[in-house]
Design an enzyme around this catalytic site. Structure first.
Site, PDB file in Angstrom:
ATOM      1  N   ALA A   1       1.069  -1.090   0.048  1.00  0.00           N
ATOM      2  CA  ALA A   1      -0.167   0.120  -0.094  1.00  0.00           C
ATOM      3  C   ALA A   1       0.952   1.144  -0.057  1.00  0.00           C
ATOM      4  O   ALA A   1       1.963   1.243   0.483  1.00  0.00           O
ATOM      5  CB  ALA A   1      -0.889  -0.041   1.133  1.00  0.00           C
TER       6      ALA A   1
ATOM      7  N   GLU B   1      -0.167  -9.179  -0.545  1.00  0.00           N
ATOM      8  CA  GLU B   1      -1.590  -9.680  -0.262  1.00  0.00           C
ATOM      9  C   GLU B   1      -2.578  -9.311  -1.565  1.00  0.00           C
ATOM     10  O   GLU B   1      -3.278 -10.655  -1.583  1.00  0.00           O
ATOM     11  CB  GLU B   1      -2.200  -8.733   0.844  1.00  0.00           C
ATOM     12  CG  GLU B   1      -1.634  -8.900   1.915  1.00  0.00           C
ATOM     13  CD  GLU B   1      -2.068  -7.778   3.034  1.00  0.00           C
ATOM     14  OE1 GLU B   1      -1.650  -6.429   2.674  1.00  0.00           O
ATOM     15  OE2 GLU B   1      -2.532  -8.103   4.018  1.00  0.00           O
TER      16      GLU B   1
HETATM   17  N1  DAK Z   1       4.621   3.349  -0.467  1.00  0.00           N
HETATM   18  C1  DAK Z   1       5.098   4.461  -1.233  1.00  0.00           C
HETATM   19  N2  DAK Z   1       6.043   4.695  -1.856  1.00  0.00           N
HETATM   20  C2  DAK Z   1       7.031   3.630  -1.938  1.00  0.00           C
HETATM   21  C3  DAK Z   1       6.662   2.278  -1.533  1.00  0.00           C
HETATM   22  C4  DAK Z   1       5.258   2.450  -0.535  1.00  0.00           C
HETATM   23  N3  DAK Z   1       4.941   1.174  -0.253  1.00  0.00           N
HETATM   24  N4  DAK Z   1       7.887   1.426  -1.677  1.00  0.00           N
HETATM   25  C5  DAK Z   1       8.761   2.040  -2.382  1.00  0.00           C
HETATM   26  N5  DAK Z   1       8.182   3.576  -2.437  1.00  0.00           N
HETATM   27  C6  DAK Z   1       9.087   4.354  -3.278  1.00  0.00           C
HETATM   28  C7  DAK Z   1      10.056   4.934  -2.268  1.00  0.00           C
HETATM   29  O1  DAK Z   1       9.572   5.915  -1.545  1.00  0.00           O
HETATM   30  C8  DAK Z   1      11.006   5.536  -3.886  1.00  0.00           C
HETATM   31  O2  DAK Z   1      10.378   6.711  -3.854  1.00  0.00           O
HETATM   32  P1  DAK Z   1      11.495   8.259  -4.200  1.00  0.00           P
HETATM   33  O3  DAK Z   1      12.147   8.158  -2.773  1.00  0.00           O
HETATM   34  O4  DAK Z   1      12.220   7.832  -5.418  1.00  0.00           O
HETATM   35  O5  DAK Z   1      10.350   9.111  -4.299  1.00  0.00           O
HETATM   36  C9  DAK Z   1      10.704   4.439  -4.782  1.00  0.00           C
HETATM   37  O6  DAK Z   1       9.662   3.902  -4.654  1.00  0.00           O
HETATM   38  C10 DAK Z   1      11.788   3.580  -4.846  1.00  0.00           C
HETATM   39  O7  DAK Z   1      12.052   2.937  -3.651  1.00  0.00           O
HETATM   40  P2  DAK Z   1      13.611   2.754  -2.872  1.00  0.00           P
HETATM   41  O8  DAK Z   1      14.336   3.969  -3.148  1.00  0.00           O
HETATM   42  O9  DAK Z   1      13.186   2.535  -1.528  1.00  0.00           O
HETATM   43  O10 DAK Z   1      13.985   1.450  -3.677  1.00  0.00           O
HETATM   44  P3  DAK Z   1      14.896   0.275  -3.008  1.00  0.00           P
HETATM   45  O11 DAK Z   1      15.204  -0.666  -4.336  1.00  0.00           O
HETATM   46  O12 DAK Z   1      16.124   0.844  -2.401  1.00  0.00           O
HETATM   47  O13 DAK Z   1      13.972  -0.650  -1.976  1.00  0.00           O
HETATM   48  C11 DAK Z   1      11.999  -1.562  -1.424  1.00  0.00           C
HETATM   49  C12 DAK Z   1      12.962  -1.290  -2.726  1.00  0.00           C
HETATM   50  C13 DAK Z   1      10.523  -2.087  -1.988  1.00  0.00           C
HETATM   51  C14 DAK Z   1      12.617  -2.703  -0.556  1.00  0.00           C
HETATM   52  C15 DAK Z   1      11.613  -0.415  -0.503  1.00  0.00           C
HETATM   53  O14 DAK Z   1      11.293   0.629  -1.167  1.00  0.00           O
HETATM   54  C16 DAK Z   1      10.506  -0.680   0.418  1.00  0.00           C
HETATM   55  O15 DAK Z   1      11.192  -1.268   1.651  1.00  0.00           O
HETATM   56  N6  DAK Z   1       9.303  -0.378   0.320  1.00  0.00           N
HETATM   57  C17 DAK Z   1       8.242  -0.333   1.427  1.00  0.00           C
HETATM   58  C18 DAK Z   1       7.786  -1.804   1.596  1.00  0.00           C
HETATM   59  C19 DAK Z   1       6.957  -1.966   2.658  1.00  0.00           C
HETATM   60  O16 DAK Z   1       7.213  -1.575   3.761  1.00  0.00           O
HETATM   61  N7  DAK Z   1       5.697  -2.498   2.142  1.00  0.00           N
HETATM   62  C20 DAK Z   1       4.609  -2.433   2.800  1.00  0.00           C
HETATM   63  C21 DAK Z   1       3.658  -1.331   2.903  1.00  0.00           C
HETATM   64  S1  DAK Z   1       2.537  -1.414   3.870  1.00  0.00           S
HETATM   65  C22 DAK Z   1      -4.214  -1.345   6.505  1.00  0.00           C
HETATM   66  C23 DAK Z   1      -4.409  -2.403   5.642  1.00  0.00           C
HETATM   67  C24 DAK Z   1      -3.307  -2.529   4.828  1.00  0.00           C
HETATM   68  C25 DAK Z   1      -2.131  -2.161   5.136  1.00  0.00           C
HETATM   69  C26 DAK Z   1      -1.981  -1.300   6.009  1.00  0.00           C
HETATM   70  C27 DAK Z   1      -3.113  -0.604   6.832  1.00  0.00           C
HETATM   71  N8  DAK Z   1      -5.509  -1.112   7.440  1.00  0.00           N
HETATM   72  C28 DAK Z   1      -6.605  -1.984   7.361  1.00  0.00           C
HETATM   73  C29 DAK Z   1      -5.292  -0.051   8.311  1.00  0.00           C
HETATM   74  C30 DAK Z   1      -0.993  -2.524   4.156  1.00  0.00           C
HETATM   75  C31 DAK Z   1       0.119  -1.919   4.580  1.00  0.00           C
HETATM   76  C32 DAK Z   1       1.200  -2.164   3.498  1.00  0.00           C
HETATM   77  O17 DAK Z   1       1.334  -2.570   2.359  1.00  0.00           O
END
Ligand code: DAK
Length: 257
Positions: free
Chosen positions: A64, A111
């Site tokens: 997300a 998911e």
């Molecule tokens: N959201 C927004 N931007 C993202 C992103 C994300 N999930 N993942 C990556 N990006 C963006 C980065 O911010 C970066 O943007 P700029 O800085 O260039 O503007 C660009 O994509 C490239 O990412 P990186 O520079 O970080 O690239 P790397 O190759 O170094 O790393 C990575 C890739 C995928 C390992 C890393 O970006 C990363 O760890 N991303 C986050 C992964 C993550 O934590 N995913 C889970 C998201 S939370 C809920 C229900 C559902 C959810 C929550 C609440 N409720 C019912 C309340 C679900 C939550 C999720 O999915």
């Protein structure tokens, strides 16, 4: 404005591409609504027999969109029915949906892939539920679908430590159906989707419903559901055609009726 969801048709296969490369295909409302609209259109199109959802070579979807949801409060998440309102359209599709995953499928991306009927993974794929790092937890089915796919031990490991699972481990654990060299992922997935789309659509839908029953009911209830669907298939012209074609040693010509 960039279209965050692109669609194409390849014969009888509908292809949906998530297209936010600058944000690792992070899922916001525009993306999720776009996927829903594409599925609505492919479901309504009688020429389409199978749907493929994919991303790009770096990411299926890295979750997300964190920037989009970071300021949500409890009432907003609850009253806007976050996730349920629009995320589950893939789950309700009646035609089969295959996720073709290369690169990251994290959080909501993992998911969403698991909401599909099966996952074909590139050898570059990485799956994870790293929400715990963000002070939250999987909210789109990760704590429920992951244990059903890979078992409790690995699901706990992934959800509690936030570690990623690579394609080889994902295949060994039962999360993905096939692992394919990255440069052939889409071609091979479209080929498999075309095989499915070449069968009788009502039978394909009955098979999908019956396999899904294995997760929603007791064994006896599931067996009864399967038996009733099996009996119903004998009411189809396609069953007559399929069996006649076998006996006559020719290719079946299914008409989806
Ligand atoms: N959201 C927004 N931007 C993202 C992103 C994300 N999930 N993942 C990556 N990006 C963006 C980065 O911010 C970066 O943007 P700029 O800085 O260039 O503007 C660009 O994509 C490239 O990412 P990186 O520079 O970080 O690239 P790397 O190759 O170094 O790393 C990575 C890739 C995928 C390992 C890393 O970006 C990363 O760890 N991303 C986050 C992964 C993550 O934590 N995913 C889970 C998201 S939370 C809920 C229900 C559902 C959810 C929550 C609440 N409720 C019912 C309340 C679900 C939550 C999720 O999915």
């Amino acid at each position: 404005m960039t279209q965050v969801v692109l669609t194409e048709t390849h014969g009888k296969v509908g292809l949906i591409r998530i297209n936010r490369p600058e944000a690792m295909n992070a899922l916001n409302n525009d993306v999720v609504d776009g996927i829903g609209a594409a599925i609505d259109a492919f479901e309504a199109d009688d020429n389409i027999g199978c749907i493929v959802v994919t991303g790009n070579e770096k990411a299926f979807a890295a979750g997300a969109d964190i920037g989009f949801m970071k300021d949500f409060d409890h009432m907003h998440a609850y009253r806007s029915d976050f996730i349920t309102r629009n995320w589950e359209r893939i789950k309700t599709a009646r035609k089969p949906v295959i996720a073709a995953v290369a690169g990251f499928a994290l959080g909501g991306g993992c998911e969403m892939a698991m909401m599909c009927d099966m996952i074909f993974a590139a050898d570059t794929a990485k799956f994870g539920q790293p929400e715990i790092r963000l002070g939250t937890l999987p909210g789109a089915g990760g704590t429920q679908r992951l244990p059903r796919a890979v078992g409790k031990a690995k699901a706990m490991d992934m959800c509690l430590t936030a570690r990623f699972m690579d394609a080889a481990e994902a295949e060994k654990s039962g999360l993905v159906a096939r692992v394919i060299p990255a440069d052939q992922l889409l071609e091979e997935t479209l080929k498999a989707a075309a095989v499915i789309a070449g069968f009788s659509l009502p039978v394909v839908m009955m098979v999908k419903e019956s396999v899904n029953r294995a997760f929603e009911s007791s064994l006896n209830e599931g067996l009864l559901f399967e038996r009733r669907a099996f009996h119903a298939s004998f009411g189809l012209e396609d069953q007559k055609e399929g069996m006649a074609a076998f006996v006559e040693k020719r290719k079946a010509n299914f008409r989806n009726c």
